[in-house]
Design a protein around this motif. Structure first.
Motif, PDB file in Angstrom:
ATOM      1  N   ASN A  19       0.827  -1.199   0.000  1.00 47.93           N
ATOM      2  CA  ASN A  19       0.000   0.000   0.000  1.00 47.93           C
ATOM      3  C   ASN A  19       0.868   1.259   0.000  1.00 47.93           C
ATOM      4  O   ASN A  19       0.957   1.995   0.974  1.00 47.93           O
ATOM      5  CB  ASN A  19      -0.941  -0.011   1.213  1.00 47.93           C
ATOM      6  CG  ASN A  19      -2.072  -0.993   1.040  1.00 47.93           C
ATOM      7  OD1 ASN A  19      -2.493  -1.269  -0.082  1.00 47.93           O
ATOM      8  ND2 ASN A  19      -2.573  -1.548   2.133  1.00 47.93           N
ATOM      9  N   SER A  20       1.502   1.503  -1.133  1.00 47.63           N
ATOM     10  CA  SER A  20       2.408   2.649  -1.256  1.00 47.63           C
ATOM     11  C   SER A  20       1.671   3.860  -1.800  1.00 47.63           C
ATOM     12  O   SER A  20       0.551   3.768  -2.306  1.00 47.63           O
ATOM     13  CB  SER A  20       3.556   2.298  -2.208  1.00 47.63           C
ATOM     14  OG  SER A  20       3.077   2.165  -3.529  1.00 47.63           O
ATOM     15  N   THR A  21       2.328   5.015  -1.724  1.00 49.20           N
ATOM     16  CA  THR A  21       1.750   6.235  -2.285  1.00 49.20           C
ATOM     17  C   THR A  21       1.609   6.120  -3.799  1.00 49.20           C
ATOM     18  O   THR A  21       0.755   6.771  -4.394  1.00 49.20           O
ATOM     19  CB  THR A  21       2.627   7.461  -1.961  1.00 49.20           C
ATOM     20  OG1 THR A  21       3.956   7.234  -2.455  1.00 49.20           O
ATOM     21  CG2 THR A  21       2.684   7.712  -0.465  1.00 49.20           C
ATOM     22  N   PHE A  22       2.440   5.274  -4.416  1.00 50.65           N
ATOM     23  CA  PHE A  22       2.442   5.151  -5.879  1.00 50.65           C
ATOM     24  C   PHE A  22       1.082   4.680  -6.405  1.00 50.65           C
ATOM     25  O   PHE A  22       0.644   5.100  -7.467  1.00 50.65           O
ATOM     26  CB  PHE A  22       3.544   4.176  -6.319  1.00 50.65           C
ATOM     27  CG  PHE A  22       3.698   4.071  -7.804  1.00 50.65           C
ATOM     28  CD1 PHE A  22       4.439   5.013  -8.504  1.00 50.65           C
ATOM     29  CD2 PHE A  22       3.104   3.040  -8.508  1.00 50.65           C
ATOM     30  CE1 PHE A  22       4.576   4.935  -9.883  1.00 50.65           C
ATOM     31  CE2 PHE A  22       3.230   2.945  -9.898  1.00 50.65           C
ATOM     32  CZ  PHE A  22       3.972   3.896 -10.581  1.00 50.65           C
ATOM     33  N   ILE A  23       0.407   3.784  -5.665  1.00 49.72           N
ATOM     34  CA  ILE A  23      -0.886   3.273  -6.134  1.00 49.72           C
ATOM     35  C   ILE A  23      -2.059   4.035  -5.527  1.00 49.72           C
ATOM     36  O   ILE A  23      -3.222   3.697  -5.781  1.00 49.72           O
ATOM     37  CB  ILE A  23      -1.039   1.766  -5.853  1.00 49.72           C
ATOM     38  CG1 ILE A  23      -1.098   1.496  -4.341  1.00 49.72           C
ATOM     39  CG2 ILE A  23       0.067   0.969  -6.516  1.00 49.72           C
ATOM     40  CD1 ILE A  23      -1.505   0.072  -3.994  1.00 49.72           C
ATOM     41  N   HIS A  24      -1.795   5.050  -4.715  1.00 51.82           N
ATOM     42  CA  HIS A  24      -2.863   5.861  -4.112  1.00 51.82           C
ATOM     43  C   HIS A  24      -3.783   6.394  -5.210  1.00 51.82           C
ATOM     44  O   HIS A  24      -3.308   6.830  -6.256  1.00 51.82           O
ATOM     45  CB  HIS A  24      -2.235   7.029  -3.342  1.00 51.82           C
ATOM     46  CG  HIS A  24      -3.232   7.898  -2.649  1.00 51.82           C
ATOM     47  ND1 HIS A  24      -3.676   7.644  -1.376  1.00 51.82           N
ATOM     48  CD2 HIS A  24      -3.883   9.020  -3.063  1.00 51.82           C
ATOM     49  CE1 HIS A  24      -4.548   8.567  -1.029  1.00 51.82           C
ATOM     50  NE2 HIS A  24      -4.696   9.417  -2.049  1.00 51.82           N
ATOM     51  N   PRO A  25      -5.118   6.355  -5.016  1.00 52.90           N
ATOM     52  CA  PRO A  25      -5.856   6.056  -3.791  1.00 52.90           C
ATOM     53  C   PRO A  25      -6.312   4.599  -3.657  1.00 52.90           C
ATOM     54  O   PRO A  25      -7.143   4.294  -2.801  1.00 52.90           O
ATOM     55  CB  PRO A  25      -7.075   6.972  -3.933  1.00 52.90           C
ATOM     56  CG  PRO A  25      -7.353   6.958  -5.397  1.00 52.90           C
ATOM     57  CD  PRO A  25      -6.000   6.920  -6.060  1.00 52.90           C
ATOM     58  N   PHE A  26      -5.807   3.714  -4.502  1.00 45.29           N
ATOM     59  CA  PHE A  26      -6.165   2.302  -4.386  1.00 45.29           C
ATOM     60  C   PHE A  26      -5.373   1.650  -3.255  1.00 45.29           C
ATOM     61  O   PHE A  26      -4.279   2.105  -2.903  1.00 45.29           O
ATOM     62  CB  PHE A  26      -5.900   1.583  -5.707  1.00 45.29           C
ATOM     63  CG  PHE A  26      -6.608   2.208  -6.882  1.00 45.29           C
ATOM     64  CD1 PHE A  26      -7.987   2.134  -6.988  1.00 45.29           C
ATOM     65  CD2 PHE A  26      -5.907   2.886  -7.867  1.00 45.29           C
ATOM     66  CE1 PHE A  26      -8.649   2.704  -8.059  1.00 45.29           C
ATOM     67  CE2 PHE A  26      -6.552   3.467  -8.940  1.00 45.29           C
ATOM     68  CZ  PHE A  26      -7.936   3.385  -9.039  1.00 45.29           C
ATOM     69  N   TYR A  27      -5.899   0.572  -2.693  1.00 46.03           N
ATOM     70  CA  TYR A  27      -5.182  -0.105  -1.613  1.00 46.03           C
ATOM     71  C   TYR A  27      -5.582  -1.572  -1.533  1.00 46.03           C
ATOM     72  O   TYR A  27      -6.686  -1.963  -1.918  1.00 46.03           O
ATOM     73  CB  TYR A  27      -5.432   0.585  -0.258  1.00 46.03           C
ATOM     74  CG  TYR A  27      -6.863   0.540   0.236  1.00 46.03           C
ATOM     75  CD1 TYR A  27      -7.279  -0.413   1.172  1.00 46.03           C
ATOM     76  CD2 TYR A  27      -7.798   1.470  -0.209  1.00 46.03           C
ATOM     77  CE1 TYR A  27      -8.582  -0.444   1.640  1.00 46.03           C
ATOM     78  CE2 TYR A  27      -9.105   1.458   0.254  1.00 46.03           C
ATOM     79  CZ  TYR A  27      -9.486   0.501   1.182  1.00 46.03           C
ATOM     80  OH  TYR A  27     -10.785   0.472   1.639  1.00 46.03           O
ATOM     81  N   PHE A  28      -4.653  -2.379  -1.046  1.00 45.36           N
ATOM     82  CA  PHE A  28      -4.892  -3.791  -0.783  1.00 45.36           C
ATOM     83  C   PHE A  28      -5.485  -3.938   0.620  1.00 45.36           C
ATOM     84  O   PHE A  28      -5.106  -3.204   1.541  1.00 45.36           O
ATOM     85  CB  PHE A  28      -3.583  -4.582  -0.842  1.00 45.36           C
ATOM     86  CG  PHE A  28      -2.947  -4.647  -2.203  1.00 45.36           C
ATOM     87  CD1 PHE A  28      -3.257  -5.679  -3.077  1.00 45.36           C
ATOM     88  CD2 PHE A  28      -2.031  -3.691  -2.605  1.00 45.36           C
ATOM     89  CE1 PHE A  28      -2.665  -5.744  -4.329  1.00 45.36           C
ATOM     90  CE2 PHE A  28      -1.431  -3.746  -3.859  1.00 45.36           C
ATOM     91  CZ  PHE A  28      -1.751  -4.784  -4.719  1.00 45.36           C
ATOM     92  N   ASP A  29      -6.370  -4.901   0.806  1.00 44.75           N
ATOM     93  CA  ASP A  29      -6.911  -5.134   2.151  1.00 44.75           C
ATOM     94  C   ASP A  29      -6.831  -6.606   2.545  1.00 44.75           C
ATOM     95  O   ASP A  29      -7.649  -7.097   3.321  1.00 44.75           O
ATOM     96  CB  ASP A  29      -8.349  -4.628   2.262  1.00 44.75           C
ATOM     97  CG  ASP A  29      -9.355  -5.477   1.492  1.00 44.75           C
ATOM     98  OD1 ASP A  29      -8.926  -6.268   0.614  1.00 44.75           O
ATOM     99  OD2 ASP A  29     -10.566  -5.370   1.770  1.00 44.75           O
ATOM    100  N   SER A  30      -5.826  -7.315   2.009  1.00 39.99           N
ATOM    101  CA  SER A  30      -5.665  -8.731   2.330  1.00 39.99           C
ATOM    102  C   SER A  30      -5.254  -8.898   3.797  1.00 39.99           C
ATOM    103  O   SER A  30      -4.994  -7.929   4.513  1.00 39.99           O
ATOM    104  CB  SER A  30      -4.614  -9.366   1.422  1.00 39.99           C
ATOM    105  OG  SER A  30      -3.350  -8.761   1.638  1.00 39.99           O
TER     106      SER A  30
END
Length: 499
Positions: free
Chosen positions: A316-327
């Motif tokens: 969950n890095s800033t690079f993929i913001h605003p998407f995030y993993f929730d595993s």
């Protein structure tokens, strides 16, 4: 599936109550209107005419038959086999018709079945297709969530047309843009003629920040390897008097939310190489440098969809913001925050009532930032990438904001504390110094605000969970089971989650 080709199968039992219950009729009218406006196909199964013969009210039967004529008939419907009929516990002709409707959903010949039949709902659950079988109200909510477009807003910004600020074209604010762009005045006037949209900030009757944007087809943008619509940031400027107030971050957060709302998969702008501070900000949040145009500007492009490149990130890095993993590898925590602090840290949340003088609160910089700071005395350690849900205490007593932890710090030095949280915290320097002197050490969570829950989680719901048997006044770790319960109830905006 293209959402604009959603096929919706209507059960006969929807129509019979409509003749007797005006409230139900009104809800179905809203549902039907929204479906048609968005090019959905409303269809009925051939067997509904058989079902109607069971209605002993001849007048009502004639009325419903007449109404059914405006709907399409499902062509070449799938015919269930005996095994499917047995699974649906078919005992009579009515049960058989219900099974035929469910079979169309099961075979993916339709995307949605609208019914009020409890037996159909029971069998849909047994078949694991309950998410595709809905009553009128839930069907309406589904269409609203699928097709509704909401302009992302913020209290200090105005969203409107370039026409609203064109009278200010001679202000000093535009001087640097004129220096960098030939015929800028004509371009701005053209933007007004085309009624382009913009976010802007006016402080003490002076234009202080401006972002103009527009959608572009693949023919308009001409970007290599992107054969679809994009969103272009045409003008992105923060005035000198407003510089340092993190309005650039605020603009980006609104553009990210806009792309997700509008279902646009690419966001881009062009910048000159000397704008290194802006380039660093863009790269931090996932923009990548592409080609250079004839003016020497660099194309900066951000992918705004959950693609293989984003899924490969696995963090969950800033690079993929605003998407995030929730595993399960990421912790989930409930973080308490007092209402008065939440109102400045999360200014664009629905729980916060707009104030008359919101435009003058730009100095509450923590309300503009993507990355924010949370300071407390808890010694519970959180890891980078963990998901945090903010519980707003006192009178609200609900969870609204969703954040991602960027870093965790346990700090005992005031200079280190100030450098970490500058412009990102609700606390004033003197308050921080007092707290540090009293506690000797403080915990600092640097986190990014990702989005807000679609539906807040109330204190009552939380107290029913095994994880939340405390008083929710400190960091509370949610078990995977309890997190899953919240998620399955539809509280999260799944557009942001990488499953």
């Amino acid at each position: 599936m293209d959402e604009n080709s959603i096929r919706i199968l209507i059960d006969t039992n929807i129509f019979i109550p409509l003749e007797d219950h005006k409230e139900a009729s009104n809800e179905f009218y809203k549902f039907y209107k929204l479906a048609i406006e968005n090019n959905c196909k409303i269809i009925v199964h051939q067997s509904v005419f058989e079902d109607l013969e069971n209605d002993k009210n001849q007048e009502r039967r004639s009325i419903i038959k007449a109404k059914l004529k405006k709907y399409g008939i499902l062509e070449n419907p799938a015919e269930p086999n005996q095994e499917f009929y047995d699974l649906c516990n078919v005992r009579n002709s009515h049960d058989k018709i219900d099974a035929k409707l469910l079979f169309q959903v099961n075979q993916e010949y339709v995307e949605l079945l609208i019914t009020e039949d409890k037996g159909i709902f029971k069998n849909a659950k047994k078949l694991n297709i309950e998410s595709k079988v809905k009553n009128i109200q839930d069907g309406l909510n589904f269409l609203l969530n699928t097709f509704r477009f909401v302009i992302p807003l913020h209290p200090i910004l105005t969203h409107g047309s370039v026409r609203e600020i064109i009278s200010r074209k001679d202000e000093v604010f535009f001087d640097s843009l004129r220096e960098g762009y030939k015929d800028f005045d004509k371009w701005l006037e053209d933007c007004a003629k085309q009624d382009r949209s913009a976010y802007y900030l006016i402080i003490e009757d002076e234009l202080s920040a401006l972002l103009i944007y527009k959608k572009e087809s693949n023919k308009d943008h001409g970007i290599k390897n992107i054969d679809e619509e994009t969103l272009k940031i045409c003008t992105f400027k923060v005035g000198e008097s407003t510089f340092g107030n993190k309005v650039g971050e605020l603009f980006l957060s609104k553009m990210f939310a806009y792309c997700i709302e509008a279902k646009v998969n690419y966001l881009y702008l062009t910048v000159y190489p000397q704008h290194d501070r802006l380039i660093k900000l863009l790269e931090l949040y996932g923009f990548e440098q592409s080609s250079t145009n004839e003016k020497g500007e660099i194309y900066m492009i951000k992918e705004m969809k959950i693609s293989e490149s984003i899924e490969d990130e696995k963090k969950n890095s800033t690079f993929i913001h605003p998407f995030y993993f929730d595993s399960m590898i990421f912790g989930k925590f409930i973080i308490p925050i007092e209402e008065n602090y939440a109102e400045t840290l999360f200014k664009d949340s629905e729980f916060r009532e707009p104030l008359l003088f919101d435009k003058n609160t730009i100095q509450e910089i923590q309300g503009n930032t993507i990355q924010k700071a949370y300071i407390c005395n808890s010694k519970v350690k959180l890891d980078k990438g963990d998901i945090i849900l903010f519980y707003i205490s006192k009178t609200i007593k609900k969870i609204f904001p969703v954040g991602i932890v960027d870093s965790y710090h346990r700090v005992s030095d005031i200079s280190e504390l100030m450098s970490l949280v500058a412009k990102r915290t609700v606390f004033q320097p003197e308050e921080l110094e007092w707290q540090l002197n009293e506690k000797k050490a403080l915990t600092v969570l640097l986190f990014r605000l990702v989005t807000y829950l679609k539906y807040p989680v109330t204190y009552r719901i939380l107290r029913e969970m095994k994880s939340c048997q405390n008083n929710l006044t400190t960091f509370t770790r949610l078990s995977d089971e309890d997190y899953k319960k919240i998620k399955e109830k539809g509280h999260f905006d799944e557009r942001y989650i990488i499953n």
